[in-house]
Motif scaffolding. Structure first.
Motif, PDB file in Angstrom:
ATOM      1  N   MET A 186      10.850  -8.034   7.308  1.00 33.64           N
ATOM      2  CA  MET A 186       9.698  -8.185   8.187  1.00 33.64           C
ATOM      3  C   MET A 186       8.659  -7.121   7.871  1.00 33.64           C
ATOM      4  O   MET A 186       9.016  -5.997   7.519  1.00 33.64           O
ATOM      5  CB  MET A 186      10.135  -8.081   9.656  1.00 33.64           C
ATOM      6  CG  MET A 186      10.954  -9.278  10.128  1.00 33.64           C
ATOM      7  SD  MET A 186      11.554  -9.072  11.820  1.00 33.64           S
ATOM      8  CE  MET A 186      12.879  -7.895  11.545  1.00 33.64           C
ATOM      9  N   ARG A 187       7.397  -7.496   8.026  1.00 35.92           N
ATOM     10  CA  ARG A 187       6.317  -6.543   7.768  1.00 35.92           C
ATOM     11  C   ARG A 187       5.666  -6.130   9.087  1.00 35.92           C
ATOM     12  O   ARG A 187       5.404  -6.974   9.946  1.00 35.92           O
ATOM     13  CB  ARG A 187       5.282  -7.144   6.818  1.00 35.92           C
ATOM     14  CG  ARG A 187       4.088  -6.220   6.540  1.00 35.92           C
ATOM     15  CD  ARG A 187       3.399  -6.574   5.239  1.00 35.92           C
ATOM     16  NE  ARG A 187       4.272  -6.283   4.098  1.00 35.92           N
ATOM     17  CZ  ARG A 187       3.900  -6.450   2.825  1.00 35.92           C
ATOM     18  NH1 ARG A 187       2.697  -6.915   2.542  1.00 35.92           N
ATOM     19  NH2 ARG A 187       4.747  -6.163   1.852  1.00 35.92           N
ATOM     20  N   TYR A 188       5.418  -4.827   9.204  1.00 37.90           N
ATOM     21  CA  TYR A 188       4.818  -4.286  10.419  1.00 37.90           C
ATOM     22  C   TYR A 188       3.535  -3.529  10.084  1.00 37.90           C
ATOM     23  O   TYR A 188       3.452  -2.848   9.050  1.00 37.90           O
ATOM     24  CB  TYR A 188       5.782  -3.325  11.115  1.00 37.90           C
ATOM     25  CG  TYR A 188       7.031  -3.969  11.652  1.00 37.90           C
ATOM     26  CD1 TYR A 188       7.072  -4.494  12.952  1.00 37.90           C
ATOM     27  CD2 TYR A 188       8.183  -4.056  10.869  1.00 37.90           C
ATOM     28  CE1 TYR A 188       8.223  -5.079  13.448  1.00 37.90           C
ATOM     29  CE2 TYR A 188       9.343  -4.635  11.364  1.00 37.90           C
ATOM     30  CZ  TYR A 188       9.353  -5.149  12.655  1.00 37.90           C
ATOM     31  OH  TYR A 188      10.507  -5.729  13.144  1.00 37.90           O
ATOM     32  N   PHE A 189       2.556  -3.660  10.959  1.00 38.20           N
ATOM     33  CA  PHE A 189       1.378  -2.793  10.932  1.00 38.20           C
ATOM     34  C   PHE A 189       1.589  -1.689  11.955  1.00 38.20           C
ATOM     35  O   PHE A 189       2.033  -1.955  13.074  1.00 38.20           O
ATOM     36  CB  PHE A 189       0.113  -3.578  11.287  1.00 38.20           C
ATOM     37  CG  PHE A 189      -0.644  -4.104  10.096  1.00 38.20           C
ATOM     38  CD1 PHE A 189       0.019  -4.586   8.983  1.00 38.20           C
ATOM     39  CD2 PHE A 189      -2.027  -4.128  10.089  1.00 38.20           C
ATOM     40  CE1 PHE A 189      -0.672  -5.085   7.886  1.00 38.20           C
ATOM     41  CE2 PHE A 189      -2.738  -4.618   9.006  1.00 38.20           C
ATOM     42  CZ  PHE A 189      -2.062  -5.088   7.893  1.00 38.20           C
ATOM     43  N   ILE A 190       1.274  -0.473  11.569  1.00 36.95           N
ATOM     44  CA  ILE A 190       1.398   0.663  12.467  1.00 36.95           C
ATOM     45  C   ILE A 190       0.018   1.291  12.656  1.00 36.95           C
ATOM     46  O   ILE A 190      -0.734   1.475  11.698  1.00 36.95           O
ATOM     47  CB  ILE A 190       2.429   1.683  11.917  1.00 36.95           C
ATOM     48  CG1 ILE A 190       2.728   2.771  12.938  1.00 36.95           C
ATOM     49  CG2 ILE A 190       2.007   2.278  10.577  1.00 36.95           C
ATOM     50  CD1 ILE A 190       3.946   3.622  12.583  1.00 36.95           C
ATOM     51  N   GLU A 191      -0.339   1.549  13.905  1.00 32.89           N
ATOM     52  CA  GLU A 191      -1.628   2.159  14.226  1.00 32.89           C
ATOM     53  C   GLU A 191      -1.401   3.620  14.595  1.00 32.89           C
ATOM     54  O   GLU A 191      -0.549   3.927  15.436  1.00 32.89           O
ATOM     55  CB  GLU A 191      -2.299   1.427  15.392  1.00 32.89           C
ATOM     56  CG  GLU A 191      -3.645   2.022  15.791  1.00 32.89           C
ATOM     57  CD  GLU A 191      -4.225   1.398  17.041  1.00 32.89           C
ATOM     58  OE1 GLU A 191      -5.146   1.998  17.623  1.00 32.89           O
ATOM     59  OE2 GLU A 191      -3.746   0.314  17.447  1.00 32.89           O
ATOM     60  N   LEU A 192      -2.177   4.499  13.988  1.00 28.37           N
ATOM     61  CA  LEU A 192      -1.995   5.914  14.230  1.00 28.37           C
ATOM     62  C   LEU A 192      -3.325   6.654  14.200  1.00 28.37           C
ATOM     63  O   LEU A 192      -4.366   6.091  13.843  1.00 28.37           O
ATOM     64  CB  LEU A 192      -1.046   6.521  13.192  1.00 28.37           C
ATOM     65  CG  LEU A 192      -1.483   6.472  11.726  1.00 28.37           C
ATOM     66  CD1 LEU A 192      -1.007   7.725  10.989  1.00 28.37           C
ATOM     67  CD2 LEU A 192      -0.887   5.231  11.047  1.00 28.37           C
ATOM     68  N   ALA A 193      -3.273   7.918  14.592  1.00 32.91           N
ATOM     69  CA  ALA A 193      -4.427   8.815  14.521  1.00 32.91           C
ATOM     70  C   ALA A 193      -3.932  10.144  13.991  1.00 32.91           C
ATOM     71  O   ALA A 193      -2.761  10.504  14.163  1.00 32.91           O
ATOM     72  CB  ALA A 193      -5.068   8.990  15.896  1.00 32.91           C
ATOM     73  N   TYR A 194      -4.848  10.862  13.333  1.00 29.81           N
ATOM     74  CA  TYR A 194      -4.440  12.176  12.840  1.00 29.81           C
ATOM     75  C   TYR A 194      -5.624  13.132  12.727  1.00 29.81           C
ATOM     76  O   TYR A 194      -6.750  12.726  12.504  1.00 29.81           O
ATOM     77  CB  TYR A 194      -3.717  12.073  11.493  1.00 29.81           C
ATOM     78  CG  TYR A 194      -4.445  11.341  10.385  1.00 29.81           C
ATOM     79  CD1 TYR A 194      -5.375  11.994   9.572  1.00 29.81           C
ATOM     80  CD2 TYR A 194      -4.178   9.998  10.125  1.00 29.81           C
ATOM     81  CE1 TYR A 194      -6.018  11.335   8.539  1.00 29.81           C
ATOM     82  CE2 TYR A 194      -4.821   9.326   9.107  1.00 29.81           C
ATOM     83  CZ  TYR A 194      -5.733   9.992   8.304  1.00 29.81           C
ATOM     84  OH  TYR A 194      -6.371   9.327   7.279  1.00 29.81           O
TER      85      TYR A 194
END
Length: 248
Positions: free
Chosen positions: A1-9
């Motif tokens: 399965m493919r996942y998109f991950i949302e982040l900030a840095y």
């Protein structure tokens, strides 16, 4: 399965997003946290590069895993592993062909400028002491929308096949004690936003007329544009994707 991950840095401590052989990157730090959390080797593909010291309030990347992931528990665990200057906000399943870089339809940046010395902004904004004419800078910013070839704002040593970018929005706004430059395009060249801002600041300081921007862009010569502003004031703020990437 493919996942998109949302982040900030906060990019201060990192040599950009992309893995480097001899410097710490956001990508490497995230991959290590994912390896621990999922107990499997988990390469990550990001939406694109950000230079050393550049920040992101909205960044997307994708990874593959054979495991079914419980989102809330996963995000909590991942954030407990990651350092304080990286935060994961969301995770969602996408179709197997979805690509964080190639499927992005637009990217938006902000550049922050302060006009008075501020001990709480010095790490995330560029201090310009002399008065800036925001009307002239906005007039010049609108001229950018008339062009597509931005070689004059690109880092000289780069391996891109084209210097064409479709800028759909570019403007300055006053926000509290800041001047904030907003720009949205389908893609950006390396160092492009910082070079554009440096050129617009020269116009705002009265060191060149707005119309000079036409000559700079037509020249396709980086030496004719303004000096790049420091990375610390630049934020990647939004990446857009078609809804078709979602795994419905």
């Amino acid at each position: 399965m493919r996942y998109f991950i949302e982040l900030a840095y906060n990019g201060k401590a990192y040599h950009g997003w992309q893995n480097q052989p001899d410097a710490i990157s956001v990508q490497e730090t995230l991959e290590k946290a994912l390896n621990i959390s999922l107990q499997e080797h988990t390469p990550v593909v990001g939406a694109g590069r950000t230079d050393a010291g550049v920040h992101a309030t909205n960044y997307l990347a994708h990874f593959d895993s054979g495991k079914h992931i419980e989102k809330e528990k996963f995000i909590f665990k991942l954030n407990s592993i990651l350092p304080d200057d990286i935060a994961v906000y969301d995770l969602f399943e996408v179709n197997d062909e979805a690509h964080a870089r190639f499927d992005a339809t637009s990217r938006s940046y902000e550049y922050h400028v302060v006009q008075k010395k501020d001990p709480f902004e010095f790490e995330t904004a560029h201090y310009v002491k002399n008065e800036l004419d925001i009307e002239k800078m906005n007039t010049a910013a609108q001229l950018l929308l008339q062009y597509t070839d931005f070689k004059c704002f690109s880092k000289s040593k780069t391996d891109v096949k084209t210097y064409n970018c479709n800028i759909v929005s570019a403007y300055w706004e006053k926000r509290d004690n800041k001047l904030v430059f907003h720009i949205t395009a389908d893609r950006f060249l390396r160092n492009m936003v910082r070079a554009i801002v440096g050129t617009l600041l020269q116009i705002g300081l009265g060191k060149m007329p707005e119309a000079r921007l036409h000559e700079i862009i037509a020249s396709r010569d980086r030496q004719n544009a303004g000096t790049s502003v420091p990375a610390k004031g630049l934020f990647l703020t939004r990446i857009e994707y078609p809804t078709s990437i979602l795994n419905k």
